[in-house]
Scaffold this motif. Structure first.
Motif, PDB file in Angstrom:
ATOM      1  N   VAL A  80      12.157 -14.494   2.184  1.00 11.65           N
ATOM      2  CA  VAL A  80      11.291 -13.686   1.333  1.00 11.65           C
ATOM      3  C   VAL A  80      12.134 -12.756   0.460  1.00 11.65           C
ATOM      4  O   VAL A  80      11.901 -12.625  -0.749  1.00 11.65           O
ATOM      5  CB  VAL A  80      10.280 -12.881   2.191  1.00 11.65           C
ATOM      6  CG1 VAL A  80       9.497 -11.890   1.342  1.00 11.65           C
ATOM      7  CG2 VAL A  80       9.336 -13.827   2.926  1.00 11.65           C
ATOM      8  N   GLY A  81      13.126 -12.114   1.056  1.00  8.63           N
ATOM      9  CA  GLY A  81      13.965 -11.175   0.311  1.00  8.63           C
ATOM     10  C   GLY A  81      14.670 -11.833  -0.864  1.00  8.63           C
ATOM     11  O   GLY A  81      14.700 -11.288  -1.970  1.00  8.63           O
ATOM     12  N   ASN A  98       6.162  -3.100   6.535  1.00 13.66           N
ATOM     13  CA  ASN A  98       7.106  -3.539   7.567  1.00 13.66           C
ATOM     14  C   ASN A  98       8.479  -2.908   7.360  1.00 13.66           C
ATOM     15  O   ASN A  98       9.124  -2.480   8.318  1.00 13.66           O
ATOM     16  CB  ASN A  98       7.241  -5.061   7.574  1.00 13.66           C
ATOM     17  CG  ASN A  98       6.011  -5.758   8.104  1.00 13.66           C
ATOM     18  OD1 ASN A  98       5.162  -5.154   8.763  1.00 13.66           O
ATOM     19  ND2 ASN A  98       5.884  -7.031   7.789  1.00 13.66           N
ATOM     20  N   GLN A 108       2.047  -5.560   2.955  1.00 13.36           N
ATOM     21  CA  GLN A 108       2.470  -5.711   4.353  1.00 13.36           C
ATOM     22  C   GLN A 108       3.993  -5.747   4.453  1.00 13.36           C
ATOM     23  O   GLN A 108       4.581  -5.157   5.365  1.00 13.36           O
ATOM     24  CB  GLN A 108       1.874  -6.986   4.946  1.00 13.36           C
ATOM     25  CG  GLN A 108       0.376  -6.905   5.174  1.00 13.36           C
ATOM     26  CD  GLN A 108      -0.241  -8.248   5.552  1.00 13.36           C
ATOM     27  OE1 GLN A 108       0.152  -9.288   5.018  1.00 13.36           O
ATOM     28  NE2 GLN A 108      -1.207  -8.214   6.444  1.00 13.36           N
ATOM     29  N   LEU A 109       4.637  -6.434   3.521  1.00 10.48           N
ATOM     30  CA  LEU A 109       6.106  -6.487   3.508  1.00 10.48           C
ATOM     31  C   LEU A 109       6.678  -5.083   3.351  1.00 10.48           C
ATOM     32  O   LEU A 109       7.596  -4.683   4.071  1.00 10.48           O
ATOM     33  CB  LEU A 109       6.608  -7.391   2.368  1.00 10.48           C
ATOM     34  CG  LEU A 109       6.304  -8.882   2.497  1.00 10.48           C
ATOM     35  CD1 LEU A 109       6.638  -9.611   1.199  1.00 10.48           C
ATOM     36  CD2 LEU A 109       7.056  -9.494   3.666  1.00 10.48           C
ATOM     37  N   ARG A 110       6.113  -4.328   2.411  1.00  6.59           N
ATOM     38  CA  ARG A 110       6.564  -2.954   2.193  1.00  6.59           C
ATOM     39  C   ARG A 110       6.363  -2.110   3.450  1.00  6.59           C
ATOM     40  O   ARG A 110       7.262  -1.397   3.886  1.00  6.59           O
ATOM     41  CB  ARG A 110       5.806  -2.334   1.022  1.00  6.59           C
ATOM     42  CG  ARG A 110       6.351  -0.988   0.575  1.00  6.59           C
ATOM     43  CD  ARG A 110       5.390   0.184   0.478  1.00  6.59           C
ATOM     44  NE  ARG A 110       4.241   0.138   1.306  1.00  6.59           N
ATOM     45  CZ  ARG A 110       2.994  -0.085   0.857  1.00  6.59           C
ATOM     46  NH1 ARG A 110       2.763  -0.295  -0.411  1.00  6.59           N
ATOM     47  NH2 ARG A 110       1.979  -0.098   1.683  1.00  6.59           N
ATOM     48  N   VAL A 138      -0.089  -9.260   0.924  1.00  5.90           N
ATOM     49  CA  VAL A 138       1.152  -9.632   1.613  1.00  5.90           C
ATOM     50  C   VAL A 138       2.303  -8.724   1.171  1.00  5.90           C
ATOM     51  O   VAL A 138       3.091  -8.260   2.005  1.00  5.90           O
ATOM     52  CB  VAL A 138       1.485 -11.122   1.387  1.00  5.90           C
ATOM     53  CG1 VAL A 138       2.875 -11.469   1.912  1.00  5.90           C
ATOM     54  CG2 VAL A 138       0.435 -12.008   2.051  1.00  5.90           C
ATOM     55  N   ALA A 139       2.389  -8.435  -0.126  1.00  4.06           N
ATOM     56  CA  ALA A 139       3.449  -7.555  -0.618  1.00  4.06           C
ATOM     57  C   ALA A 139       3.330  -6.169   0.026  1.00  4.06           C
ATOM     58  O   ALA A 139       4.337  -5.561   0.399  1.00  4.06           O
ATOM     59  CB  ALA A 139       3.392  -7.458  -2.141  1.00  4.06           C
TER      60      ALA A 139
END
Length: 164
Positions: free
Chosen positions: A7-8, A142, A138-140, A135-136
């Motif tokens: 993802v990164g 996390n 949630q990524l942030r 989702v973005a």
């Protein structure tokens, strides 16, 4: 795991492509070459011109460090895009205000950003875009869980629970 499947790496690659598109659009519009973040700051100040915006607002909105914001503001002021203006209640506080040059460049910049956004989202259903933002976020979230100093990695984000 392959780097290309992370993802990164995908986010970093997309960011580089977007920045290149922004720079090409600026060149095509014959605007002086300014870093993309300056265009985003100009847009933010334009959209919020009825509010008092300070450097700390840029820090949280764009997820950038205080020292970086200071450098950006100094450069934008030097180039005539913004002014720092003392507020009546405390002359030590300086709000950020667009100049006429900043407002004029905003019109061109926003047109270019809209074209890039349209190109970026071509063929993507609104429901898929909604999922992307979820989702973005949630990524942030996390990434922020493990931050020792939340000032280092906290920021606002489109469609985020934290900004509601």
């Amino acid at each position: 795991m392959k780097r290309e499947e992370t993802v990164g790496f995908t986010i970093k690659t997309l960011n580089k492509i977007i920045v290149r598109k922004e720079m090409a659009a600026m060149e095509a519009a014959q605007l002086e070459q300014i870093p993309p973040i300056h265009g985003w700051v100009i847009g933010y100040l334009y959209d919020n011109r009825e509010k008092e915006i300070f450097q700390k607002d840029l820090e949280s909105t764009f997820c950038i460090a205080r020292s970086t914001v200071t450098k950006i503001v100094k450069e934008m002021e030097k180039n005539g895009y913004i002014r720092r203006v003392a507020v009546d209640r405390d002359c030590r506080l300086k709000k950020l205000v667009l100049t006429k040059k900043g407002e004029e460049s905003h019109r061109t910049v926003i047109t270019n950003i809209q074209k890039i956004e349209e190109n970026l989202c071509q063929g993507i259903d609104p429901s898929e875009k909604e999922i992307f933002f979820k989702v973005a976020g949630q990524l942030r979230d996390n990434l922020q869980k493990d931050c020792v100093n939340l000032n280092d990695c906290s920021c606002t984000f489109h469609n985020s629970e934290k900004t509601k």
